[in-house]
Write an enzyme that holds these catalytic residues in place. Structure first.
Site, PDB file in Angstrom:
ATOM      1  N   CYS A 112      35.491  -4.888 -22.969  1.00 41.83           N
ATOM      2  CA  CYS A 112      36.347  -6.143 -23.150  1.00 41.83           C
ATOM      3  C   CYS A 112      36.990  -6.203 -24.671  1.00 41.83           C
ATOM      4  O   CYS A 112      38.022  -5.866 -24.748  1.00 41.83           O
ATOM      5  CB  CYS A 112      35.881  -7.388 -22.429  1.00 41.83           C
ATOM      6  SG  CYS A 112      35.610  -7.394 -20.784  1.00 41.83           S
TER       7      CYS A 112
HETATM    8  N1  LIG Z   1      32.425  -5.703 -18.086  1.00 43.08           N
HETATM    9  C1  LIG Z   1      32.842  -6.861 -18.297  1.00 43.08           C
HETATM   10  O1  LIG Z   1      31.964  -7.464 -18.953  1.00 43.08           O
HETATM   11  C2  LIG Z   1      34.318  -7.316 -18.043  1.00 43.08           C
HETATM   12  C3  LIG Z   1      34.600  -8.556 -17.791  1.00 43.08           C
HETATM   13  C4  LIG Z   1      35.923  -9.054 -17.344  1.00 43.08           C
HETATM   14  C5  LIG Z   1      36.680  -8.072 -17.129  1.00 43.08           C
HETATM   15  N2  LIG Z   1      36.497  -6.852 -16.992  1.00 43.08           N
HETATM   16  C6  LIG Z   1      37.505  -5.945 -16.788  1.00 43.08           C
HETATM   17  O2  LIG Z   1      37.420  -5.342 -15.518  1.00 43.08           O
HETATM   18  C7  LIG Z   1      37.654  -4.095 -15.185  1.00 43.08           C
HETATM   19  C8  LIG Z   1      36.431  -3.362 -14.607  1.00 43.08           C
HETATM   20  O3  LIG Z   1      35.250  -3.267 -15.609  1.00 43.08           O
HETATM   21  P1  LIG Z   1      34.016  -2.915 -15.362  1.00 43.08           P
HETATM   22  O4  LIG Z   1      33.191  -3.429 -16.665  1.00 43.08           O
HETATM   23  O5  LIG Z   1      33.390  -3.458 -14.126  1.00 43.08           O
HETATM   24  O6  LIG Z   1      34.029  -1.232 -15.405  1.00 43.08           O
HETATM   25  P2  LIG Z   1      33.061  -0.468 -14.910  1.00 43.08           P
HETATM   26  O7  LIG Z   1      33.270   0.969 -15.173  1.00 43.08           O
HETATM   27  O8  LIG Z   1      31.400  -0.887 -14.639  1.00 43.08           O
HETATM   28  O9  LIG Z   1      33.468  -0.322 -12.931  1.00 43.08           O
HETATM   29  C9  LIG Z   1      34.441   0.184 -12.548  1.00 43.08           C
HETATM   30  C10 LIG Z   1      34.300   0.825 -11.420  1.00 43.08           C
HETATM   31  O10 LIG Z   1      35.345   1.386 -10.673  1.00 43.08           O
HETATM   32  C11 LIG Z   1      35.158   2.748 -10.100  1.00 43.08           C
HETATM   33  N3  LIG Z   1      36.510   3.389 -10.068  1.00 43.08           N
HETATM   34  C12 LIG Z   1      37.338   3.852 -10.825  1.00 43.08           C
HETATM   35  N4  LIG Z   1      38.296   4.459 -10.100  1.00 43.08           N
HETATM   36  C13 LIG Z   1      38.264   3.949  -8.933  1.00 43.08           C
HETATM   37  C14 LIG Z   1      39.024   4.438  -7.829  1.00 43.08           C
HETATM   38  N5  LIG Z   1      40.061   5.111  -7.785  1.00 43.08           N
HETATM   39  N6  LIG Z   1      38.571   3.982  -6.671  1.00 43.08           N
HETATM   40  C15 LIG Z   1      37.229   3.513  -6.512  1.00 43.08           C
HETATM   41  N7  LIG Z   1      36.438   3.142  -7.642  1.00 43.08           N
HETATM   42  C16 LIG Z   1      36.867   3.379  -8.853  1.00 43.08           C
HETATM   43  C17 LIG Z   1      34.449   3.311 -11.234  1.00 43.08           C
HETATM   44  O11 LIG Z   1      33.694   4.415 -10.769  1.00 43.08           O
HETATM   45  C18 LIG Z   1      33.391   2.061 -11.691  1.00 43.08           C
HETATM   46  O12 LIG Z   1      32.296   2.121 -11.043  1.00 43.08           O
HETATM   47  C19 LIG Z   1      37.980  -3.813 -16.509  1.00 43.08           C
HETATM   48  O13 LIG Z   1      39.464  -3.833 -16.620  1.00 43.08           O
HETATM   49  C20 LIG Z   1      37.634  -4.553 -17.478  1.00 43.08           C
HETATM   50  O14 LIG Z   1      38.196  -4.565 -18.759  1.00 43.08           O
HETATM   51  C21 LIG Z   1      35.286  -6.281 -17.613  1.00 43.08           C
END
Ligand SMILES: NC(=O)c1ccc[n+]([C@@H]2O[C@H](COP(=O)([O-])OP(=O)(O)OC[C@H]3O[C@@H](n4cnc5c(N)ncnc54)[C@H](O)[C@@H]3O)[C@@H](O)[C@H]2O)c1
Length: 436
Positions: free
Chosen positions: A275
């Site tokens: 983030c």
């Molecule tokens: N981690 C945090 O603290 C946080 C907090 C708020 C917002 N975000 C935002 O949320 C979003 C996700 O972050 P995250 O930390 O959950 O990432 P992450 O990598 O933990 O999870 C994303 C998941 O999406 C899956 N994925 C990717 N492409 C895919 C597809 N085509 N079909 C199905 N699954 C698919 C990946 O395999 C992965 O498991 C990002 O934009 C991030 O900036 C993250």
């Protein structure tokens, strides 16, 4: 009342709503399970085979979800995980929670969003509501997602609805799980926003509508840019205070007693995770296309990116004071994840610290209760299981991440020197502990 709103309200009331969450990561997985707890049918789409396998084996890979919670969700019959996009064909709502990393020279990479949405567009039913939750630059929902559906012959407001709603989860924060964090929603139309408000209302008390998806996208970037800039500021002030022989931690503590107009931020070895280090750069990039250069974002990023090097410099000074050179010094890094008690190594400053120490000729080992092995590019290490004898062998113990459950008194007793970048020892034991 409008037919779509009426249908959706009825489905919510009769518990007949079906939701698909694309991407079962730190954001998507806890969100999916919040709906499952409210007895809403959820299909989680995940393309990572290891993650899917873990779910099938009923083992959680997300620190905020216990194995027990995962098992209860699977046993409830309201949750299933799948890699098949055709499984979303009955979903009334599709939430997209895929990664949005950086590519090249700090450029936004929204390829995960586009590919997930393209796949979803092949299967969604008419009348579905699509909500993008991945953090991204202003305009993504309207300029990049809408055309994908239009290319398939879908008309917004007639065949489907589109919204942006930023996820604001703070991994590891027990006080504020998903359902206690107010949710901001901005749709491509008022009706889209109202539909999304109904859906989030199932799990969250406070849902805040904004006038557009573009505004909702910017809300998230403001929040994380605010954090980046304040962390950059306190990092710089900590370096300044060290030169001036002022205790920055004491200063922040005392300033925090002001009941208004001040919010404490603390210095550290840098920022990591998926983030804060990258979200503001999405905004920076988009602003550039409007001919605007954001000086604050560049400056804060530069200061924060310097912190691992600065910490190594301070460790070198501490060693030199004890007639020891950094070259060939044995250094133990305590904690390698980017955040306390969270099993996430993404952009962890500890990795930059390890690389920098090695460039200075130090011999580096690490200990981390939740990361048994560290294999990243040039780094291939096994976590040291600590005991008095092992601790004594190191010339310096560098606390990079302050995990709970670590025997800090044991470290203090046996270490020759500790560099505390997280204020674990609260400025005490100055003869042995140097503080950032
Ligand atoms: N981690 C945090 O603290 C946080 C907090 C708020 C917002 N975000 C935002 O949320 C979003 C996700 O972050 P995250 O930390 O959950 O990432 P992450 O990598 O933990 O999870 C994303 C998941 O999406 C899956 N994925 C990717 N492409 C895919 C597809 N085509 N079909 C199905 N699954 C698919 C990946 O395999 C992965 O498991 C990002 O934009 C991030 O900036 C993250």
């Amino acid at each position: 009342m409008d037919k779509f709103i009426l249908d959706l309200s009825r489905k919510i009331k009769n518990k007949k709503l079906e939701i698909a969450v694309i991407g079962l990561g730190y954001v998507g997985f806890p969100l999916a399970l919040e709906f499952v707890r409210k007895r809403v049918m959820v299909t989680g789409l995940e393309i990572d085979r290891d993650r899917l396998k873990s779910i099938i084996n009923r083992i959680s890979y997300i620190s905020d979800i216990s194995n027990q919670e995962l098992r209860a969700s699977l046993d409830s019959g309201y949750f299933k995980a799948s890699a098949e996009f055709s499984d979303i064909k009955n979903a009334d709502v599709i939430m997209v929670c895929v990664p949005t990393p950086l590519k090249g020279k700090n450029l936004p990479d929204i390829s995960f969003i586009k590919s997930a949405v393209k796949e979803a567009a092949l299967h969604i039913k008419k009348g579905a509501l699509v909500i993008l939750e991945s953090t991204t630059y202003p305009g993504t929902t309207e300029e990049e997602i809408l055309p994908i559906f239009e290319d398939r012959g879908f008309t917004h407001g007639k065949d489907f609805y589109l919204c942006f709603s930023p996820e604001r989860i703070d991994p590891g924060n027990k006080k504020f799980p998903v359902h206690k964090i107010p949710k901001v929603v901005g749709g491509l139309s008022l009706k889209a926003t109202r539909l999304a408000m109904l859906v989030y209302g199932i799990i969250i008390k406070q849902v805040i509508p904004v006038s557009s998806a573009r505004c909702a996208e910017t809300v998230k970037l403001l929040e994380n840019t605010y954090r980046l800039i304040n962390i950059g500021l306190i990092d710089e002030l900590s370096m300044m205070a060290h030169k001036m022989k002022i205790d920055i931690w004491e200063v922040v503590g005392a300033a925090s007693t002001k009941p208004f107009g001040f919010m404490p931020f603390y210095p550290g070895p840098g920022v990591g995770g998926h983030c804060i280090p990258k979200d503001p750069l999405y905004l920076h990039w988009k602003a550039k296309s409007f001919g605007f250069h954001s000086r604050f974002i560049s400056l804060a990023s530069n200061v924060i990116n310097y912190m691992p090097e600065y910490i190594v410099k301070r460790v070198e000074e501490a060693l030199n004071k004890r007639n020891k050179k950094i070259k060939n010094a044995k250094i133990l890094i305590m904690g390698v994840t980017y955040k306390k008690d969270i099993k996430d190594l993404r952009k962890s400053p500890s990795i930059d610290v390890i690389n920098s120490l090695r460039r200075h000729g130090a011999i580096v080992a690490y200990s981390d209760p939740i990361i048994p092995y560290l294999k990243l590019n040039e780094i291939d290490l096994k976590s040291v299981v600590l005991n008095a004898g092992k601790i004594r062998k190191f010339d310096c113990v560098l606390i990079a991440t302050d995990h709970s459950g670590v025997d800090y008194p044991g470290l203090l007793k046996n270490a020759k020197l500790i560099f505390d970048s997280r204020n674990v020892f609260r400025g005490k034991h100055k003869e042995k502990v140097e503080r950032l």
